[in-house]
Design an enzyme around this catalytic site. Structure first.
Site, PDB file in Angstrom:
ATOM      1  N   LYS A 248      -6.973  13.363  -7.512  1.00 53.42           N
ATOM      2  CA  LYS A 248      -6.124  12.081  -7.311  1.00 53.42           C
ATOM      3  C   LYS A 248      -7.409  11.044  -6.849  1.00 53.42           C
ATOM      4  O   LYS A 248      -8.476  11.471  -6.448  1.00 53.42           O
ATOM      5  CB  LYS A 248      -5.258  12.160  -6.053  1.00 53.42           C
ATOM      6  CG  LYS A 248      -4.571  10.679  -5.984  1.00 53.42           C
ATOM      7  CD  LYS A 248      -3.609  10.704  -4.443  1.00 53.42           C
ATOM      8  CE  LYS A 248      -2.911   9.412  -4.195  1.00 53.42           C
ATOM      9  NZ  LYS A 248      -1.714   9.427  -3.276  1.00 53.42           N
TER      10      LYS A 248
ATOM     11  N   ARG B 133      -8.346  15.119   1.972  1.00 54.26           N
ATOM     12  CA  ARG B 133      -7.256  15.755   2.453  1.00 54.26           C
ATOM     13  C   ARG B 133      -6.071  15.474   1.607  1.00 54.26           C
ATOM     14  O   ARG B 133      -5.245  16.434   1.590  1.00 54.26           O
ATOM     15  CB  ARG B 133      -6.718  14.835   3.876  1.00 54.26           C
ATOM     16  CG  ARG B 133      -7.825  14.930   4.654  1.00 54.26           C
ATOM     17  CD  ARG B 133      -6.908  14.478   6.264  1.00 54.26           C
ATOM     18  NE  ARG B 133      -6.725  12.979   6.184  1.00 54.26           N
ATOM     19  CZ  ARG B 133      -7.670  12.123   6.401  1.00 54.26           C
ATOM     20  NH1 ARG B 133      -8.904  12.314   6.724  1.00 54.26           N
ATOM     21  NH2 ARG B 133      -7.152  11.019   6.312  1.00 54.26           N
TER      22      ARG B 133
ATOM     23  N   SER C 117      -5.820   7.039  12.792  1.00 52.89           N
ATOM     24  CA  SER C 117      -6.892   8.074  13.270  1.00 52.89           C
ATOM     25  C   SER C 117      -7.229   9.188  12.043  1.00 52.89           C
ATOM     26  O   SER C 117      -5.991   9.418  11.705  1.00 52.89           O
ATOM     27  CB  SER C 117      -6.578   8.489  14.633  1.00 52.89           C
ATOM     28  OG  SER C 117      -6.903   7.847  15.574  1.00 52.89           O
TER      29      SER C 117
ATOM     30  N   HIS D 238       0.746  -1.327   0.191  1.00 55.88           N
ATOM     31  CA  HIS D 238       0.105   0.061  -0.107  1.00 55.88           C
ATOM     32  C   HIS D 238       0.997   1.209   0.244  1.00 55.88           C
ATOM     33  O   HIS D 238       0.296   2.365  -0.590  1.00 55.88           O
ATOM     34  CB  HIS D 238      -0.824   0.143   1.271  1.00 55.88           C
ATOM     35  CG  HIS D 238      -2.131   1.141   1.171  1.00 55.88           C
ATOM     36  ND1 HIS D 238      -3.107   0.774   0.358  1.00 55.88           N
ATOM     37  CD2 HIS D 238      -2.090   2.227   1.809  1.00 55.88           C
ATOM     38  CE1 HIS D 238      -3.913   1.752   0.446  1.00 55.88           C
ATOM     39  NE2 HIS D 238      -3.586   2.690   1.284  1.00 55.88           N
TER      40      HIS D 238
ATOM     41  N   TYR E 289       4.557   0.390  -3.131  1.00 54.16           N
ATOM     42  CA  TYR E 289       4.309  -0.027  -4.457  1.00 54.16           C
ATOM     43  C   TYR E 289       5.536  -1.173  -5.113  1.00 54.16           C
ATOM     44  O   TYR E 289       5.887  -1.113  -6.070  1.00 54.16           O
ATOM     45  CB  TYR E 289       4.198   1.130  -5.408  1.00 54.16           C
ATOM     46  CG  TYR E 289       3.053   1.996  -5.067  1.00 54.16           C
ATOM     47  CD1 TYR E 289       1.946   1.874  -5.668  1.00 54.16           C
ATOM     48  CD2 TYR E 289       3.358   3.120  -4.321  1.00 54.16           C
ATOM     49  CE1 TYR E 289       0.740   2.545  -5.099  1.00 54.16           C
ATOM     50  CE2 TYR E 289       2.249   3.700  -3.822  1.00 54.16           C
ATOM     51  CZ  TYR E 289       1.036   3.676  -4.397  1.00 54.16           C
ATOM     52  OH  TYR E 289      -0.061   4.586  -4.109  1.00 54.16           O
TER      53      TYR E 289
ATOM     54  N   GLY F  94      -2.247   8.542  -8.606  1.00 51.67           N
ATOM     55  CA  GLY F  94      -2.943   7.184  -8.378  1.00 51.67           C
ATOM     56  C   GLY F  94      -2.754   6.460  -7.360  1.00 51.67           C
ATOM     57  O   GLY F  94      -2.183   6.956  -6.554  1.00 51.67           O
TER      58      GLY F  94
ATOM     59  N   HIS G 249     -10.138   2.319  -0.925  1.00 52.84           N
ATOM     60  CA  HIS G 249     -10.411   1.894   0.341  1.00 52.84           C
ATOM     61  C   HIS G 249     -11.347   0.675   0.396  1.00 52.84           C
ATOM     62  O   HIS G 249     -12.155   0.412   1.165  1.00 52.84           O
ATOM     63  CB  HIS G 249     -11.338   3.086   1.216  1.00 52.84           C
ATOM     64  CG  HIS G 249     -10.511   3.380   2.417  1.00 52.84           C
ATOM     65  ND1 HIS G 249     -10.871   3.701   3.736  1.00 52.84           N
ATOM     66  CD2 HIS G 249      -9.198   3.342   2.971  1.00 52.84           C
ATOM     67  CE1 HIS G 249     -10.187   3.996   4.723  1.00 52.84           C
ATOM     68  NE2 HIS G 249      -8.841   3.887   3.932  1.00 52.84           N
TER      69      HIS G 249
ATOM     70  N   HIS H  73     -10.412  -3.122   1.138  1.00 51.45           N
ATOM     71  CA  HIS H  73     -10.443  -3.635   2.376  1.00 51.45           C
ATOM     72  C   HIS H  73     -11.020  -3.223   3.431  1.00 51.45           C
ATOM     73  O   HIS H  73     -11.841  -3.695   4.146  1.00 51.45           O
ATOM     74  CB  HIS H  73      -8.757  -4.306   2.865  1.00 51.45           C
ATOM     75  CG  HIS H  73      -8.234  -4.971   1.843  1.00 51.45           C
ATOM     76  ND1 HIS H  73      -7.875  -4.638   0.474  1.00 51.45           N
ATOM     77  CD2 HIS H  73      -7.653  -6.317   1.817  1.00 51.45           C
ATOM     78  CE1 HIS H  73      -7.268  -5.674  -0.262  1.00 51.45           C
ATOM     79  NE2 HIS H  73      -7.198  -6.668   0.574  1.00 51.45           N
TER      80      HIS H  73
ATOM     81  N   ASP I 242      -5.216   7.297 -11.937  1.00 56.52           N
ATOM     82  CA  ASP I 242      -5.526   5.716 -11.835  1.00 56.52           C
ATOM     83  C   ASP I 242      -5.797   5.243 -10.438  1.00 56.52           C
ATOM     84  O   ASP I 242      -5.146   5.391  -9.671  1.00 56.52           O
ATOM     85  CB  ASP I 242      -4.779   5.114 -12.889  1.00 56.52           C
ATOM     86  CG  ASP I 242      -3.345   5.180 -12.627  1.00 56.52           C
ATOM     87  OD1 ASP I 242      -3.038   5.240 -11.284  1.00 56.52           O
ATOM     88  OD2 ASP I 242      -2.410   4.802 -13.256  1.00 56.52           O
TER      89      ASP I 242
END
Length: 738
Positions: free
Chosen positions: A91, A116, A313, A49, A52, A530, A95, A97, A493
């Site tokens: 961008k 954000r 958080s 994550h 890459y 991406g 999310h 999972h 992407d």
């Protein structure tokens, strides 16, 4: 030497998603056994994550530069110049999972995170999109996931105050074990006031901003880089909890602070929280960072250093502050009732040091945390084979009218009104085209310009032929922007795939990236940002390869645009790009035979470019009254959608052409336009001079969709079929009572 706080066992290493050779790399790098906190930091920074590591080699092949590109991949978001001293910042991120484990909060915090990313760059968000994939409608969990995800997106975006102006929702059994939630946001900024994450200066204060740190989301980035199994419910504590009202205050405080000149560098705390934000700021500036966790605002007692460094958080930022502006900055955050705490400083030794309760709990080389992350050239073989398409399997006497009704009333081609009416797409009062058309369009305040945004991909094409599927995803986004009259500028992407350690899955990833790259180069449509989301599978069953493409286009004159709706009776309907011939992997083939067979339609990028340029020229000249690109369901579905949008029928002819292929073929680079009857000949003449195939199909009018000799259906009936599937599915008891 830092004393170890807990024994580092093989199981602990594996639980952190690290392979034995990766752990050995850590030992070689730091020359000792890591502490638990250090192990957690490496786990966060070296997972898929954040690093890459399986895709980096191939991502480097994508075109990322262009005349309008200010900032490409590598920052929180991409930045594109739109003239007049303005830029758009955008961008898309996944999310997936978290949303499968806890759909409401997973989707909500996905929206919060992408917002954000945009305002961290100094941009005010003005538009949002989402791309959602769910399992078979009959699967036991699908309705629950749809309900929670849509509510989460609406709950966060509506409360924050950004219009959700488009997106896509599709169902397929391949997503039974892993839904996909891809969130996109776009913001507007002055092109000379973009903020970056590179820290500069030695001894500069590192400041924590926003909400307090809790235990929610600890280990979230690592969880997002792993397959699911029967322990999925145990992962629920790794899902973050969002507060959109705090995020709104954080937006306003950050933009106000940025205007004071106090910000040297700023980074949002997303995946891996405090760890990733601190490391990225320091490493980019060739500086070290020293943090004192005792100064971090917390909302739970007795948090360990490990928990504080890996907490995800929400609604938090990390900033390097100009020291002479400390009081100004603190006053702003006090005004917005947000935490402001100096938690560390920059150093000149390129070390990442963390103190907690007076003890040094981590001391690591900051550059190597990112730069020395493993990078794999994973083997990739031929992707999984698909069944060949045998035209003989099609019924010889197929009822084209019944087929169109079935498609329009199906889960993947019906209206998404039930979804998008839960989103506030009118807030900020600049939405010119709402969800349901080819692209969302938002006005830029104080100008005659507008921005068009869209997202698309056809996963079954990508499964059948990753290279052509990757090309098609880009080409369809390019067409969607073109169909509203916008000049395509750039894309973001979101590459969603299964386990890259399986060669056939890696082949899908490589093929799709190569196809995306080929299309983006041919269409001058660079990739500026991406996300990659891998390991989307459960018990070894992978999702379809789903490289979602979000595109952004510019309308120089917002009055020169088009929508999909027929406007009035008696107008000529023109087909640009030729008749359909290709039924492989088509929606019609699946509806008639249950098959997803054959090759996807090939994508001629030269034709895409010439046909698209011609269409934009017509729209800019205000020669057309409506425009719609052809995609799923081909000509018949496109005609139905235009007729339903305008509540006006049409009469068209296709001659002796084969009905199924002509009406339902999904050949690419095609558009339907309407023009006043008096202007049709001029458009046909212009097409002849441009070498673009255009023919007159028929005329708008009446209350039925009529294809001479092939089908006749009332627009009212089509509309009922189109609008009813989603409400009936989501409220089955209410539908049964009616």
């Amino acid at each position: 030497m830092i004393p170890n706080d807990i024994p580092i066992t093989e199981k602990l290493i594996a639980d952190h998603g690290l392979k034995p050779d990766e752990y050995q790399r850590i030992l070689d790098l730091i020359g000792r056994e890591p502490t638990l906190t250090e192990l957690g930091i490496f786990s966060a920074m070296w997972n898929e994550h954040c690093s890459y590591k399986s895709s980096k080699k191939w991502l480097r092949t994508l075109p990322t530069e262009g005349a309008c590109v200010i900032q490409g991949p590598g920052e929180n978001a991409g930045v594109v110049d739109i003239g007049d001293g303005q830029a758009v910042v955008f961008k898309m991120e996944s999310h997936n999972h978290p949303s499968y484990i806890e759909p409401y909060q997973g989707a909500a915090t996905g929206v919060g995170g992408i917002l954000r990313d945009v305002f961290t760059m100094g941009a005010r968000p003005i538009a949002a999109l989402n791309a959602l994939r769910f399992g078979d409608p009959d699967h036991a969990k699908t309705r629950h996931l749809v309900s929670g995800v849509v509510a989460g997106i609406g709950g966060y975006g509506n409360s924050f105050g950004v219009p959700t102006v488009g997106g896509e929702v599709e169902f397929h059994a391949a997503y039974n074990g892993n839904c996909l939630v891809n969130a996109f946001a776009l913001g507007l900024a002055d092109s000379d006031k973009i903020f970056y994450s590179k820290a500069t200066g030695i001894g500069m204060p590192v400041v924590y901003l926003g909400a307090k740190t809790g235990r929610d989301g600890v280990g979230g980035a690592t969880m997002a880089s792993a397959e699911f199994d029967d322990t999925i419910e145990e992962k629920r504590p790794t899902v973050q909890v969002g507060d959109p009202f705090t995020e709104k205050r954080l937006l306003e405080a950050c933009l106000e602070l940025m205007a004071t000149g106090a910000v040297i560098a700023i980074q949002d705390m997303g995946a891996a929280g405090l760890t990733c934000s601190a490391v990225e700021m320091g490493a980019k500036g060739d500086l070290g960072i020293e943090l004192d966790l005792d100064k971090v605002p917390v909302r739970e007692e007795q948090m360990s250093a490990y928990e504080m460094m890996l907490s995800e958080s929400q609604e938090r930022m990390l900033m390097v502050l100009s020291p002479d502006k400390e009081e100004i900055a603190k006053a702003i955050f006090d005004k917005w009732d947000l935490d402001f705490a100096i938690v560390g400083h920059t150093t000149d030794d390129k070390r990442f040091r963390i103190f907690h309760q007076g003890d040094l709990v981590a001391d690591l080389p900051i550059k190597e945390l990112g730069d020395e992350a493993p990078e794999y050239d994973r083997p990739h073989t031929a992707p999984p084979a698909v069944a060949p398409f045998d035209p003989a399997t099609l019924p010889a006497d197929a009822d084209c009218g019944a087929l169109l009704e079935a498609l329009i009333g199906s889960e993947n081609l019906c209206s998404r009104r039930w979804v998008f009416e839960q989103y506030d797409y009118l807030i900020q009062a600049n939405t010119l085209q709402r969800p349901g058309g080819d692209a969302g369009v938002v006005r830029i305040d104080g100008t005659d310009k507008a921005i068009a945004v869209t997202v698309d991909v056809t996963p079954r094409y990508c499964f059948a032929d990753p290279f052509e599927g990757g090309k098609q995803a880009v080409a369809e986004v390019w067409r969607n922007l073109t169909a509203v009259g916008a000049t395509p500028l750039a894309v973001s992407d979101n590459l969603n795939f299964g386990n890259p350690e399986r060669p056939e899955i890696m082949a899908q990833l490589v093929g799709c990236i190569q196809g995306i790259g080929a299309a983006c180069r041919a269409l001058d449509f660079p990739v500026v940002s991406g996300n990659v989301s891998l390991y989307n599978e459960t018990h070894g069953e992978a999702i379809l390869p789903t490289p979602a493409i979000a595109g952004v286009g510019l309308l120089e004159d917002l009055k020169r645009t088009a929508t999909i709706a027929f406007k009035t009776e008696g107008e000529a309907i023109l087909l640009i790009g030729g008749h359909g011939t290709h039924l492989g992997q088509s929606a019609a083939l699946k509806a008639l035979t249950g098959q997803e067979a054959g090759a996807p339609p090939p994508v001629d990028l030269d034709a895409e470019r010439s046909h698209g340029d011609f269409v934009r020229g017509l729209i800019d000249a205000q020669s057309v009254t409506a425009c719609h690109d052809l995609s799923d369901g081909g000509l018949a579905v496109a005609l139905a959608e235009m007729a339903m949008a305008g509540r006006i029928g049409c009469q068209v002819e296709i001659g002796d052409a084969p009905a199924l292929a002509t009406l339902f073929g999904e050949d690419q680079a095609r558009y339907l336009v309407t023009v006043p009857a008096s202007g049709a000949d001029a458009v046909l003449d212009a097409a002849g001079r441009s070498g673009v195939p255009v023919e007159r199909l028929g005329t708008t009018g009446g209350s039925d969709l009529i294809v001479a000799g092939r089908l006749t259906i009332s627009i009212e009936k089509l509309h009922d079929l189109y609008e009813n599937w989603f409400p009936a599915y989501m409220n089955p008891y209410e539908a049964a009572a009616e």
